[in-house]
Scaffold this active site. Structure first.
Site, short mmCIF file in Angstrom:
data_model
loop_
_atom_site.label_atom_id
_atom_site.label_comp_id
_atom_site.label_asym_id
_atom_site.label_seq_id
_atom_site.Cartn_x
_atom_site.Cartn_y
_atom_site.Cartn_z
CE LYS A 10 4.65 -2.54 -1.51
NZ LYS A 10 3.51 -1.66 -1.12
CE1 TYR A 50 -0.52 -4.44 -3.71
CE2 TYR A 50 0.76 -3.62 -5.57
CZ TYR A 50 0.68 -4.02 -4.24
OH TYR A 50 1.81 -4.02 -3.46
CG PHE A 58 -4.72 3.32 -1.80
CD1 PHE A 58 -4.18 2.13 -2.29
CD2 PHE A 58 -5.64 3.27 -0.76
CE1 PHE A 58 -4.55 0.91 -1.76
CE2 PHE A 58 -6.02 2.03 -0.23
CZ PHE A 58 -5.48 0.85 -0.73
NE ARG A 86 -0.53 -9.38 8.07
CZ ARG A 86 -0.94 -8.46 7.22
NH1 ARG A 86 -0.65 -8.53 5.94
NH2 ARG A 86 -1.67 -7.44 7.64
CB THR A 92 0.00 -0.78 5.75
OG1 THR A 92 -0.47 -2.12 5.87
CG2 THR A 92 -0.05 -0.34 4.30
NE ARG A 103 5.04 -2.36 4.78
CZ ARG A 103 4.01 -3.19 4.73
NH1 ARG A 103 3.38 -3.54 5.84
NH2 ARG A 103 3.58 -3.65 3.56
CG ASN A 113 4.31 0.08 2.00
OD1 ASN A 113 4.64 -0.31 0.88
ND2 ASN A 113 3.27 -0.40 2.64
CD GLU A 127 -0.69 -11.39 -2.40
OE1 GLU A 127 -1.48 -10.47 -2.16
OE2 GLU A 127 0.40 -11.52 -1.79
P1 CMP Z 1 0.68 -3.38 0.20
O1 CMP Z 1 0.86 -4.34 1.31
O2 CMP Z 1 1.56 -3.54 -0.99
O3 CMP Z 1 -0.84 -3.46 -0.30
C1 CMP Z 1 -1.47 -2.35 -0.93
C2 CMP Z 1 -0.67 -1.09 -0.83
O4 CMP Z 1 -1.39 0.11 -1.05
C3 CMP Z 1 -0.11 -0.93 0.56
O5 CMP Z 1 0.90 -1.90 0.77
C4 CMP Z 1 0.33 0.52 0.55
O6 CMP Z 1 1.65 0.70 0.02
C5 CMP Z 1 -0.65 1.17 -0.44
N1 CMP Z 1 -1.57 2.12 0.20
C6 CMP Z 1 -1.63 3.43 -0.02
N2 CMP Z 1 -2.59 4.00 0.73
C7 CMP Z 1 -3.15 3.02 1.49
C8 CMP Z 1 -4.18 2.97 2.47
N3 CMP Z 1 -4.85 4.06 2.84
N4 CMP Z 1 -4.46 1.76 3.03
C9 CMP Z 1 -3.82 0.64 2.65
N5 CMP Z 1 -2.83 0.63 1.72
C10 CMP Z 1 -2.49 1.81 1.14
#
Ligand code: CMP
Length: 140
Positions: A10, A50, A58, A86, A92, A103, A113, A127
């Protein structure tokens, strides 16, 4: 099983100059980078990628962040690649990520993240196809 997964480094991690450190973790774990590109996503591309999150609170912040700078998008291939990736990424929310994960080491917040990874093999197919033509993937 031999799998493929989509990885996105990212904008925060690209800005921190840790593309190589993250790639090294993938390779040391036995994952092969079989496709790669750097790209500055348009708003439309980020929203489409997304789309499953579009009703989440969010979503707008996520899209703004993902278009704030270039990203590095890759396809990783290996045994159980989805789960292996993962585990390398960690939770996350970097506050919950285990020490030694990408992370935990490079992310600042749940929004910034550092990396994205597909959450399942079916999602990975969608994807990967979102960003790469089959002719741009080089299994080996
Ligand atoms: P990613 O794996 O890219 O998928 C969706 C993204 O939303 C996640 O990583 C986070 O960077 C972002 N995000 C922000 N807030 C939340 C949340 N509460 N739960 C999950 N993802 C979140």
């Amino acid at each position: 099983a031999l799998e493929r997964t989509l990885s996105i480094i990212k904008p925060d991690a690209v800005a921190k100059n840790v593309i190589g450190e993250i790639y090294a973790r993938f390779e040391k774990a036995g994952l092969k980078i079989v496709a790669a590109k750097m790209k500055h996503l348009s708003r439309k591309e980020a929203e489409g990628f997304y789309a499953v999150h579009k009703e989440r609170p969010f979503f707008n912040a996520l899209v703004e962040f993902m278009i704030s700078g270039p990203v590095v998008i890759s396809v990783l291939q290996g045994e159980n690649a989805v789960l292996a990736h993962r585990e390398l990424m960690g939770a996350t929310n970097p506050k919950e990520a285990k020490p030694g994960t990408i992370r935990a080491d490079f992310a600042d917040s749940i929004d910034a993240n550092a990396v994205h990874g597909s959450d399942a093999t079916e999602t990975a197919k969608v994807e990967i196809a979102y960003f790469f033509a089959e002719t741009e993937v080089f299994p080996r």
